[in-house]
Design a protein around this motif. Structure first.
Motif, PDB file in Angstrom:
ATOM      1  N   LEU A  28      20.865 -34.493 -16.662  1.00 34.44           N
ATOM      2  CA  LEU A  28      22.198 -34.876 -17.130  1.00 34.44           C
ATOM      3  C   LEU A  28      22.411 -36.387 -17.062  1.00 34.44           C
ATOM      4  CD1 LEU A  28      25.021 -33.805 -18.003  1.00 34.44           C
ATOM      5  CD2 LEU A  28      25.607 -33.714 -15.567  1.00 34.44           C
ATOM      6  N   LEU A  29      21.892 -37.019 -16.013  1.00 35.51           N
ATOM      7  CA  LEU A  29      22.097 -38.458 -15.806  1.00 35.51           C
ATOM      8  C   LEU A  29      21.070 -39.285 -16.570  1.00 35.51           C
ATOM      9  CD1 LEU A  29      22.660 -38.447 -11.921  1.00 35.51           C
ATOM     10  CD2 LEU A  29      24.378 -38.243 -13.742  1.00 35.51           C
ATOM     11  N   GLU A  30      21.385 -40.557 -16.766  1.00 35.93           N
ATOM     12  CA  GLU A  30      20.424 -41.480 -17.384  1.00 35.93           C
ATOM     13  C   GLU A  30      19.205 -41.609 -16.473  1.00 35.93           C
ATOM     14  OE1 GLU A  30      18.702 -42.871 -19.830  1.00 35.93           O
ATOM     15  OE2 GLU A  30      20.547 -43.800 -20.598  1.00 35.93           O
ATOM     16  N   ALA A  31      18.019 -41.630 -17.067  1.00 33.30           N
ATOM     17  CA  ALA A  31      16.778 -41.723 -16.297  1.00 33.30           C
ATOM     18  C   ALA A  31      16.710 -43.057 -15.563  1.00 33.30           C
ATOM     19  CB  ALA A  31      15.576 -41.577 -17.219  1.00 33.30           C
ATOM     20  N   PRO A  32      16.287 -43.055 -14.287  1.00 26.47           N
ATOM     21  CA  PRO A  32      16.191 -44.304 -13.519  1.00 26.47           C
ATOM     22  C   PRO A  32      15.290 -45.339 -14.186  1.00 26.47           C
ATOM     23  CG  PRO A  32      15.994 -42.417 -12.062  1.00 26.47           C
ATOM     24  CD  PRO A  32      15.960 -41.888 -13.460  1.00 26.47           C
ATOM     25  N   MET A  85      10.190 -25.524 -14.962  1.00 27.55           N
ATOM     26  CA  MET A  85      10.690 -26.429 -15.998  1.00 27.55           C
ATOM     27  C   MET A  85      10.310 -25.952 -17.394  1.00 27.55           C
ATOM     28  SD  MET A  85      10.281 -30.282 -14.374  1.00 27.55           S
ATOM     29  CE  MET A  85       8.684 -30.059 -13.579  1.00 27.55           C
ATOM     30  N   ALA A  86       9.079 -25.440 -17.529  1.00 27.73           N
ATOM     31  CA  ALA A  86       8.627 -24.952 -18.829  1.00 27.73           C
ATOM     32  C   ALA A  86       9.429 -23.718 -19.244  1.00 27.73           C
ATOM     33  CB  ALA A  86       7.138 -24.623 -18.771  1.00 27.73           C
ATOM     34  N   ALA A  87       9.716 -22.845 -18.272  1.00 26.47           N
ATOM     35  CA  ALA A  87      10.486 -21.630 -18.579  1.00 26.47           C
ATOM     36  C   ALA A  87      11.918 -21.964 -18.988  1.00 26.47           C
ATOM     37  CB  ALA A  87      10.487 -20.694 -17.369  1.00 26.47           C
ATOM     38  N   LEU A  88      12.505 -22.936 -18.307  1.00 26.47           N
ATOM     39  CA  LEU A  88      13.869 -23.347 -18.655  1.00 26.47           C
ATOM     40  C   LEU A  88      13.896 -24.095 -19.983  1.00 26.47           C
ATOM     41  CD1 LEU A  88      15.088 -24.631 -15.163  1.00 26.47           C
ATOM     42  CD2 LEU A  88      15.844 -22.551 -16.321  1.00 26.47           C
ATOM     43  N   GLY A  89      12.876 -24.904 -20.224  1.00 30.72           N
ATOM     44  CA  GLY A  89      12.839 -25.732 -21.423  1.00 30.72           C
ATOM     45  C   GLY A  89      13.780 -26.922 -21.296  1.00 30.72           C
ATOM     46  N   LYS A  90      13.655 -27.862 -22.209  1.00 31.09           N
ATOM     47  CA  LYS A  90      14.476 -29.069 -22.153  1.00 31.09           C
ATOM     48  C   LYS A  90      15.967 -28.739 -22.174  1.00 31.09           C
ATOM     49  CE  LYS A  90      15.040 -33.597 -24.340  1.00 31.09           C
ATOM     50  NZ  LYS A  90      14.519 -34.524 -25.385  1.00 31.09           N
ATOM     51  N   GLN A  91      16.350 -27.845 -23.084  1.00 35.87           N
ATOM     52  CA  GLN A  91      17.762 -27.479 -23.189  1.00 35.87           C
ATOM     53  C   GLN A  91      18.225 -26.733 -21.945  1.00 35.87           C
ATOM     54  OE1 GLN A  91      18.830 -25.407 -26.800  1.00 35.87           O
ATOM     55  NE2 GLN A  91      20.812 -24.753 -25.995  1.00 35.87           N
ATOM     56  N   GLY A  92      17.365 -25.876 -21.409  1.00 34.45           N
ATOM     57  CA  GLY A  92      17.716 -25.115 -20.221  1.00 34.45           C
ATOM     58  C   GLY A  92      17.931 -25.994 -19.010  1.00 34.45           C
ATOM     59  N   VAL A  93      17.080 -27.019 -18.853  1.00 33.53           N
ATOM     60  CA  VAL A  93      17.244 -27.954 -17.745  1.00 33.53           C
ATOM     61  C   VAL A  93      18.574 -28.694 -17.872  1.00 33.53           C
ATOM     62  CG1 VAL A  93      16.361 -30.099 -16.722  1.00 33.53           C
ATOM     63  CG2 VAL A  93      14.779 -28.249 -17.290  1.00 33.53           C
ATOM     64  N   GLN A  94      18.894 -29.107 -19.105  1.00 34.22           N
ATOM     65  CA  GLN A  94      20.163 -29.809 -19.333  1.00 34.22           C
ATOM     66  C   GLN A  94      21.355 -28.902 -19.051  1.00 34.22           C
ATOM     67  OE1 GLN A  94      19.434 -31.007 -23.389  1.00 34.22           O
ATOM     68  NE2 GLN A  94      18.742 -33.054 -22.795  1.00 34.22           N
ATOM     69  N   GLU A  95      21.267 -27.644 -19.481  1.00 35.72           N
ATOM     70  CA  GLU A  95      22.359 -26.706 -19.255  1.00 35.72           C
ATOM     71  C   GLU A  95      22.521 -26.401 -17.768  1.00 35.72           C
ATOM     72  OE1 GLU A  95      21.473 -23.321 -21.640  1.00 35.72           O
ATOM     73  OE2 GLU A  95      22.081 -24.271 -23.528  1.00 35.72           O
ATOM     74  N   MET A  96      21.403 -26.272 -17.061  1.00 37.47           N
ATOM     75  CA  MET A  96      21.454 -26.001 -15.631  1.00 37.47           C
ATOM     76  C   MET A  96      22.089 -27.183 -14.890  1.00 37.47           C
ATOM     77  SD  MET A  96      18.240 -24.738 -13.345  1.00 37.47           S
ATOM     78  CE  MET A  96      18.286 -24.570 -11.568  1.00 37.47           C
ATOM     79  N   ALA A  97      21.715 -28.395 -15.281  1.00 41.99           N
ATOM     80  CA  ALA A  97      22.311 -29.586 -14.675  1.00 41.99           C
ATOM     81  C   ALA A  97      23.806 -29.653 -14.969  1.00 41.99           C
ATOM     82  CB  ALA A  97      21.612 -30.843 -15.198  1.00 41.99           C
ATOM     83  N   GLN A  98      24.190 -29.330 -16.195  1.00 40.71           N
ATOM     84  CA  GLN A  98      25.611 -29.366 -16.570  1.00 40.71           C
ATOM     85  C   GLN A  98      26.408 -28.344 -15.767  1.00 40.71           C
ATOM     86  OE1 GLN A  98      27.020 -31.607 -19.051  1.00 40.71           O
ATOM     87  NE2 GLN A  98      28.808 -30.936 -17.872  1.00 40.71           N
ATOM     88  N   LEU A  99      25.816 -27.164 -15.545  1.00 40.68           N
ATOM     89  CA  LEU A  99      26.484 -26.140 -14.749  1.00 40.68           C
ATOM     90  C   LEU A  99      26.739 -26.630 -13.326  1.00 40.68           C
ATOM     91  CD1 LEU A  99      24.760 -22.774 -15.771  1.00 40.68           C
ATOM     92  CD2 LEU A  99      27.210 -23.275 -15.858  1.00 40.68           C
TER      93      LEU A  99
END
Length: 451
Positions: A251-255, A346-360
């Motif tokens: 969710l955050l900008e990459a360091p 991470m592969a199972a969640l996928g890029k969108q899944g990681v973003q959605e999990m972070a947003q949650l």
């Protein structure tokens, strides 16, 4: 073959007799004749009599049933170890024998699957952190942080380190311990409310500063201004080390995009159960110019004699097992199995899944904090936060946690332990926490205050 068979194969009396005969002694006692009687145990150990295996298993199950875990109660304790969703495919993959028994894959031709798994882990972490290179893992975030300090000191040839008090207390402790052997001086920067005090930081960073260390989000859950901190560090030529939660980076900008020189952290939020505190899996990311100083393993992609894609351990001349006296670090191992678990997650969640999990996590933390405010509690965080924050209480955090536990809830982290804040509780709401659980948490707190 049943589960119970062959679990334990004791030596029989005949086995002992044969072994003693080969050795040339009459009894096991004869093996200890060189030990003076004055220091040997006289009589039997003060322990219960032996019981049968079935009785022992029953007893141990009864003891184990006294433990309480997040499977039994909702948990709001974060502070470095978090209760996150783990896709079932993670256990299915890491339980395969070819991965489960794997060690460092020195023979590339026999370890392509393991090497590719590590390469994918490195690639995904590099994408999350915005850095150019990542190693195959280290023990945990704190060992990675300590190694980051060592790299910064080697690059800058300086002897001072400035670390924010917003960095996890255990991380700061590890840095200080390792610094003694490296002849480094460590200075801590005070916080301004819930984030690093930039004015104090600016005064503390000098021409002798090798690195500035911050956590992102920090220990209180708040998001540090990395761009501003980078500017302060760069002005004096110091390296910026960021210890980052990889889930938050969905969710955050990459360091790396904000100027970090070294990014470290723990992949526990991805696919690793809490397990009462470990084991975890540290990651270590750098820019390309520092890749030869990275501790631990690095897996690279190449081609074989037939021109096919192949994976190998690379840049090994910097490692302990090849050049012990000139090695980059004493670290000569990794967490390959846990890194695999995180990669699969991470592969199972996928890029969108990681973003959605972070947003949650962000959204649930925001709801929880607002619910506290509406009930008259003070949330100490004045900066944006991710999934955990600090609540001020009219009672001690210890008392609050006791009341919560009696109500079937595992509470937060008592900040009296590290920050001399006895009436402050660090609470965390991951994607697994429900509205009902959060509302009950606050209800129990209200009741305990009015008792």
């Amino acid at each position: 073959m049943t589960e119970e068979r062959f679990r334990y194969l004791p030596d029989t009396a005949e086995d002992e007799k044969e072994m003693l005969a080969v050795i040339g002694v009459d009894s096991i006692e004869d093996l200890f004749t060189d030990i003076p009687k004055a220091i040997r145990l006289q009589g039997d150990l003060d322990i219960p009599e032996a019981i049968s295996e079935s009785e022992l298993l029953t007893y141990m199950r009864q003891m184990a049933s006294k433990n309480v875990s997040s499977n039994d109660m909702p948990i709001f304790l974060g502070a470095g170890t978090y209760d996150h969703y783990i896709p079932s495919v993670v256990d299915a993959v890491i339980s395969r024998s070819e991965f489960y028994t794997a060690y460092t894959p020195y023979q590339a031709e026999a370890s392509q699957g393991e090497l590719q798994a590590i390469f994918e882990f490195q690639s995904m972490i590099s994408e999350l952190t915005g850095m150019e290179a990542t190693n195959s893992s280290l023990y945990d975030a704190f060992s990675s942080l300590s190694e980051g300090v060592a790299l910064a000191a080697a690059v800058t040839k300086r002897s001072e380190v400035v670390v924010s008090q917003g960095v996890h207390p255990n991380g700061r402790a590890v840095v200080k311990t390792a610094a003694k052997g490296r002849n480094l001086d460590v200075f801590e920067v005070l916080l301004e409310n819930d984030v690093t005090n930039l004015n104090v930081l600016r005064c503390m960073v000098t021409q002798d500063t090798a690195a500035v260390i911050v956590q992102y989000p920090n220990f209180f859950g708040s998001i540090e201004d990395l761009a501003a901190i980078k500017a302060i560090a760069a002005e004096k030529g110091a390296q910026l080390i960021v210890m980052a939660n990889p889930l938050a980076l969905g969710l955050l900008e990459a360091p790396g995009n904000l100027g970090a020189d070294i990014v470290v952290g723990d992949t526990q939020p991805f696919g690793l159960p809490m397990s009462f505190g470990g084991p975890h899996c540290g990651y270590f990311s750098v820019t390309q110019k520092n890749i030869r100083k990275v501790p631990g393993r690095i897996v690279g992609e190449s081609v074989d004699l037939e021109g096919k894609r192949a994976f190998v351990l690379t840049l090994q001349s910097r490692e302990q097992h090849i050049r012990r006296e000139k090695a980059t670090s004493y670290m000569s191992s990794n967490q390959a199995l846990n890194a695999l678990a995180s990669a699969v997650c991470m592969a199972a969640l996928g890029k969108q899944g990681v973003q959605e999990m972070a947003q949650l996590n962000f959204d649930k933390g925001a709801y929880f904090a607002q619910a506290f405010r509406e009930k008259g509690f003070t949330v100490m965080n004045t900066s944006p936060f991710f999934n955990e924050f600090v609540v001020a209480l009219p009672v001690t955090a210890e008392k609050a946690n006791r009341a919560l536990l009696e109500a079937g809830i595992i509470g937060g982290y008592d900040l009296a332990l590290d920050y001399a804040m006895p009436n402050h509780l660090l609470v965390c709401a991951t994607e697994k926490r429900t509205k009902a659980e959060m509302d009950k948490f606050i209800e129990v707190l209200e009741d305990s205050i009015h008792e």
